[in-house]
Scaffold this motif. Structure first.
Motif, PDB file in Angstrom:
ATOM      1  N   TRP A 168       0.827  -1.201   0.000  1.00 28.56           N
ATOM      2  CA  TRP A 168       0.000   0.000   0.000  1.00 28.56           C
ATOM      3  C   TRP A 168       0.867   1.258   0.000  1.00 28.56           C
ATOM      4  O   TRP A 168       2.030   1.244   0.401  1.00 28.56           O
ATOM      5  N   THR A 169       0.250   2.360  -0.424  1.00 28.37           N
ATOM      6  CA  THR A 169       0.877   3.676  -0.369  1.00 28.37           C
ATOM      7  C   THR A 169       0.548   4.333   0.969  1.00 28.37           C
ATOM      8  O   THR A 169      -0.563   4.198   1.462  1.00 28.37           O
ATOM      9  N   TRP A 170       1.508   5.010   1.544  1.00 25.13           N
ATOM     10  CA  TRP A 170       1.258   5.749   2.777  1.00 25.13           C
ATOM     11  C   TRP A 170       1.572   7.224   2.582  1.00 25.13           C
ATOM     12  O   TRP A 170       2.370   7.601   1.722  1.00 25.13           O
ATOM     13  N   LEU A 171       0.936   8.062   3.402  1.00 21.21           N
ATOM     14  CA  LEU A 171       1.179   9.497   3.422  1.00 21.21           C
ATOM     15  C   LEU A 171       1.175   9.949   4.869  1.00 21.21           C
ATOM     16  O   LEU A 171       0.246   9.646   5.624  1.00 21.21           O
ATOM     17  N   THR A 172       2.204  10.674   5.256  1.00 21.28           N
ATOM     18  CA  THR A 172       2.317  11.115   6.642  1.00 21.28           C
ATOM     19  C   THR A 172       3.112  12.402   6.721  1.00 21.28           C
ATOM     20  O   THR A 172       3.714  12.846   5.727  1.00 21.28           O
ATOM     21  N   GLN A 173       3.119  13.001   7.888  1.00 19.43           N
ATOM     22  CA  GLN A 173       4.023  14.099   8.182  1.00 19.43           C
ATOM     23  C   GLN A 173       5.264  13.552   8.872  1.00 19.43           C
ATOM     24  O   GLN A 173       5.187  12.574   9.629  1.00 19.43           O
ATOM     25  N   LEU A 174       6.408  14.186   8.637  1.00 17.71           N
ATOM     26  CA  LEU A 174       7.651  13.830   9.310  1.00 17.71           C
ATOM     27  C   LEU A 174       8.154  15.028  10.100  1.00 17.71           C
ATOM     28  O   LEU A 174       7.991  16.177   9.684  1.00 17.71           O
TER      29      LEU A 174
ATOM     30  N   TRP B  31       5.612  16.747   4.466  1.00 16.52           N
ATOM     31  CA  TRP B  31       4.749  15.631   4.121  1.00 16.52           C
ATOM     32  C   TRP B  31       5.545  14.628   3.298  1.00 16.52           C
ATOM     33  O   TRP B  31       6.305  15.009   2.403  1.00 16.52           O
ATOM     34  N   ALA B  32       5.393  13.367   3.609  1.00 15.62           N
ATOM     35  CA  ALA B  32       6.196  12.333   2.967  1.00 15.62           C
ATOM     36  C   ALA B  32       5.314  11.174   2.522  1.00 15.62           C
ATOM     37  O   ALA B  32       4.281  10.888   3.126  1.00 15.62           O
TER      38      ALA B  32
END
Length: 324
Positions: free
Chosen positions: A169-175, A226-227
């Motif tokens: 799956w693709t993920w999207l998060t803040q770092l 955002w990564a």
């Protein structure tokens, strides 16, 4: 179902005693408040019933999954199980409460909770990151194939990122700005000290691999990073996904405002878990009604009260004898 619909209709008081008083049955058929107490202690405290309710409302291969937690305020609880100290984004400080971790499916304007966990490390030994990975695995078992999985920087540990990647799956998060990355093979450095292009940059995250990072201006002159593991993502889809992430904040606020999720007065963990599970199922019904009718949660609940007031005004119970 009686308890779920009571949570939908109730406005300020969500106690078992009030649920019994509001029951429309009469005579021997009318349950005592102890019946509701026994219900909350008898039901198995898991998310299977929530999934049984929601699976007909969602499409497994569309939408995004958003995972986040929220603190249910319990400022006066002294002997209530599950209550511990947590950071509250609402209060911007550490407060006493129950920490609810939710997995929410959202597509378009819809936001449906699909799974939940309650933080209770003292008894089950599980951290919030453990709950995160359990819910991701559970979602895969249930057949989800989302566009991506989104979450905030608190859950952006290497173990969590790798768990999602293993699902394909693709993920999207803040770092955070102190995460170590290598943009050009010259060695690791903090993300905040790395030059990020206007349309994003591909960098190597220490311990993980190649990711795409975007630097976004935030309020008060700060920056957000955002990564994603989708190295082809551009700014336009990123902006769309970030906007959709706010749905979980609306979901948390609505749960507290309209479903009485914070108002259970039970000391036992089992009763609290069941009340919270029933509140989530009450929210499902308000959300489904909103999507089908266009009527907001506030208006849906207000209409219940209006009907009661209208019935009273037609036949008032309380009056004074005429003094004329």
């Amino acid at each position: 179902m009686d308890y779920i619909h009571f949570l939908i209709a109730a406005q300020t008081v969500y106690s078992n005693t009030e649920a019994a008083r509001c029951d429309p049955r009469v005579g021997a058929e009318r349950p005592a408040h102890d019946a509701y107490t026994r219900l909350l202690r008898r039901q198995p405290p898991d998310s299977a019933a929530l999934w049984a309710d929601v699976q007909g409302c969602i499409t497994l291969d569309t939408g995004i999954l958003v995972l986040d937690d929220s603190t249910l305020d319990k400022p006066y609880a002294r002997a209530m199980e599950l209550v511990t100290s947590h950071w509250s984004g609402k209060h911007q400080r550490v407060v006493r409460g129950i920490n609810l971790v939710s997995l929410v499916w959202t597509a378009g304007d819809a936001r449906y909770p699909c799974d939940f966990r309650l933080y209770d490390k003292a008894h089950d030994g599980l951290s919030k990151n453990d709950h995160f990975r359990q819910m991701i695995a559970n979602a895969q078992t249930r057949g989800f194939q989302p566009e991506l999985v989104a979450f905030d920087s608190w859950y952006a540990s290497l173990d969590n990122l790798k768990a999602i990647s293993r699902q394909g799956w693709t993920w999207l998060t803040q770092l955070k700005g102190n995460r170590l990355v290598d943009p050009d093979g010259s060695g690791n450095r903090p993300l905040a000290e790395t030059l990020i292009g206007r349309t994003g940059s591909v960098v190597h995250l220490k311990g993980y691999g190649w990711i795409q990072v975007f630097k976004i201006a935030a309020p008060h002159g700060s920056s957000e990073y955002w990564a994603t593991n989708d190295l082809t993502m551009t700014l336009d889809p990123l902006a769309d996904y970030v906007a959709r992430l706010w749905h979980i904040e609306e979901y948390h606020r609505s749960l507290k405002q309209f479903c009485g999720i914070e108002h259970a007065q039970h000391r036992s963990a089992v009763a609290q878990r069941n009340h919270i599970g029933f509140a989530l199922r009450a929210f499902l019904r308000l959300e489904y009604h909103r999507l089908q009718s266009g009527v907001s949660y506030y208006e849906a609940k207000a209409r219940i009260v209006r009907d009661a007031i209208r019935a009273y005004l037609a036949h008032p119970r309380y009056s004074l004898h005429s003094t004329a």
